[in-house]
Scaffold this active site. Structure first.
Site, short mmCIF file in Angstrom:
data_model
loop_
_atom_site.label_atom_id
_atom_site.label_comp_id
_atom_site.label_asym_id
_atom_site.label_seq_id
_atom_site.Cartn_x
_atom_site.Cartn_y
_atom_site.Cartn_z
N LYS A 199 0.84 -1.22 0.00
CA LYS A 199 0.00 0.00 0.00
C LYS A 199 0.87 1.26 0.00
O LYS A 199 0.63 2.19 -0.76
CB LYS A 199 -0.94 0.02 1.23
CG LYS A 199 -1.91 -1.14 1.29
CD LYS A 199 -2.96 -0.97 2.37
CE LYS A 199 -2.41 -1.02 3.79
NZ LYS A 199 -1.91 -2.34 4.19
N ARG A 254 -9.34 1.49 9.40
CA ARG A 254 -9.02 0.07 9.63
C ARG A 254 -10.24 -0.67 10.19
O ARG A 254 -10.24 -1.88 10.25
CB ARG A 254 -7.93 -0.07 10.69
CG ARG A 254 -6.51 0.18 10.28
CD ARG A 254 -5.82 -1.05 9.75
NE ARG A 254 -4.47 -1.27 10.26
CZ ARG A 254 -3.39 -0.59 9.90
NH1 ARG A 254 -3.48 0.39 9.04
NH2 ARG A 254 -2.22 -0.90 10.40
N ARG A 274 11.31 -6.96 5.62
CA ARG A 274 11.14 -5.58 5.15
C ARG A 274 12.13 -4.61 5.77
O ARG A 274 12.40 -4.65 6.96
CB ARG A 274 9.71 -5.14 5.48
CG ARG A 274 9.37 -3.77 4.99
CD ARG A 274 7.90 -3.57 4.94
NE ARG A 274 7.29 -3.37 6.25
CZ ARG A 274 6.04 -2.96 6.41
NH1 ARG A 274 5.27 -2.76 5.37
NH2 ARG A 274 5.56 -2.81 7.62
N ARG A 331 11.44 -2.01 10.93
CA ARG A 331 10.45 -1.40 11.83
C ARG A 331 10.34 -2.17 13.13
O ARG A 331 10.43 -3.39 13.15
CB ARG A 331 9.09 -1.37 11.15
CG ARG A 331 8.81 -0.05 10.49
CD ARG A 331 7.56 -0.08 9.69
NE ARG A 331 6.40 -0.59 10.41
CZ ARG A 331 5.17 -0.49 9.94
NH1 ARG A 331 4.94 0.08 8.77
NH2 ARG A 331 4.14 -0.95 10.62
N ARG A 374 -0.59 -8.49 13.96
CA ARG A 374 -1.13 -7.46 13.07
C ARG A 374 -1.95 -8.09 11.96
O ARG A 374 -3.01 -7.59 11.60
CB ARG A 374 0.00 -6.60 12.49
CG ARG A 374 0.54 -5.63 13.52
CD ARG A 374 1.96 -5.20 13.22
NE ARG A 374 2.08 -4.55 11.94
CZ ARG A 374 3.19 -4.60 11.19
NH1 ARG A 374 4.24 -5.26 11.60
NH2 ARG A 374 3.25 -3.97 10.06
P1 AMP Z 1 0.98 0.33 9.51
O1 AMP Z 1 2.17 1.19 9.24
O2 AMP Z 1 -0.20 0.71 8.66
O3 AMP Z 1 1.28 -1.14 9.46
O4 AMP Z 1 0.54 0.64 11.01
C1 AMP Z 1 1.42 0.38 12.08
C2 AMP Z 1 0.67 0.36 13.39
O5 AMP Z 1 0.04 1.64 13.60
C3 AMP Z 1 -0.45 -0.64 13.49
O6 AMP Z 1 0.02 -1.94 13.86
C4 AMP Z 1 -1.32 -0.02 14.57
O7 AMP Z 1 -0.72 -0.19 15.85
C5 AMP Z 1 -1.22 1.45 14.24
N1 AMP Z 1 -2.28 1.90 13.29
C6 AMP Z 1 -2.09 2.32 12.02
N2 AMP Z 1 -3.26 2.69 11.46
C7 AMP Z 1 -4.21 2.48 12.40
C8 AMP Z 1 -5.61 2.66 12.43
N3 AMP Z 1 -6.29 3.12 11.36
N4 AMP Z 1 -6.27 2.36 13.58
C9 AMP Z 1 -5.60 1.90 14.65
N5 AMP Z 1 -4.28 1.71 14.70
C10 AMP Z 1 -3.58 1.98 13.58
#
Ligand code: AMP
Length: 219
Positions: A13, A88, A127, A160, A171
């Site tokens: 994404k 989400r 990654r 990360r 996740r």
């Molecule tokens: P991502 O970079 O999209 O994988 O997001 C990393 C982390 O940020 C996730 O594992 C959640 O802890 C938090 N996070 C990101 N987007 C959301 C969202 N829309 N709602 C809740 N937590 C989020």
């Protein structure tokens, strides 16, 4: 055209969104980046979000929704957004619809980047991201030319904090739990398109550009 990307972590994404930002001028708003910046800057909401983030759990809506609506607002009315990682959950989708509605705006297209979970796990576990701009690499499938250094901007590559096996599992489990309802929410509104994300990045980008231009995709 305001666009949302859905799909599991590792579907590309972020990579596709930065490419579309470059090609179409849409403003890429990534919830993970917004949260990481707040955590790095130690804002009050960032400090509250940290423990959920580090554990690979969803950050509660009371923290996330306001932060993301503010980030979207900051883009400005003259530019459309491409949302990556938000919403989400259906509750977040409803909050977003309400906020956009108040501004006389709406979501025009939702693209689900489809990827088998096993492929997602493999991509996430290797990654690497660059410090300067978040360019994405993979130790095994897409290594940088020089180990530990971004090909594009020369900045350091890092893994990360939440890309370790337990957090990846968690996740993806959470994603699986929430995604079905979210897909249904947008599908029932006639907004959903699906794109096969288990292909070369350039092929996916070409399909996405076609979709944004109003074409259809057979992937
Ligand atoms: P991502 O970079 O999209 O994988 O997001 C990393 C982390 O940020 C996730 O594992 C959640 O802890 C938090 N996070 C990101 N987007 C959301 C969202 N829309 N709602 C809740 N937590 C989020």
């Amino acid at each position: 055209m305001n666009v949302i990307f859905l799909g599991p972590q590792g579907a590309g994404k972020g990579t596709q969104a930065s490419e579309l930002q470059r090609l179409t001028g849409l403003a890429h708003v990534a919830s993970g980046d917004v949260l990481r910046a707040a955590i790095r800057d130690e804002t009050e909401l960032g400090m509250q979000a940290k423990k959920y983030y580090d554990a690979g759990e969803l950050v509660p809506d009371e923290i996330t929704v306001g932060m993301l609506l503010e980030a979207i607002h900051k883009v400005g009315a003259d530019r459309d957004v491409l949302l990556d990682g938000f919403p989400r959950t259906v509750a977040q989708a409803q909050a977003l619809d309400e906020a956009l509605g108040r501004l006389g705006e709406r979501i025009d297209l939702v693209v689900e980047l489809e990827l088998p979970i096993e492929v997602a796990k493999e991509r996430l576990s290797g990654r690497l991201l660059c410090r300067a701009h978040g360019h994405v690499y993979n130790e095994r499938t897409q290594p940088p030319k020089t180990r530990g250094v971004c090909d594009i901007d020369g900045s350091e590559l890092y893994q990360r904090a939440d890309d370790y096996p337990e957090a990846i599992e968690k996740r993806l489990r959470i994603w699986g739990r929430e995604n079905g309802q979210l897909v249904e929410y947008y599908d029932s509104r006639g907004l959903l398109c699906r794109v096969n994300a288990d292909r070369a990045p350039g092929e996916i980008t070409a399909d996405l550009v076609a979709l944004l231009q109003g074409g259809s995709v057979v992937a």
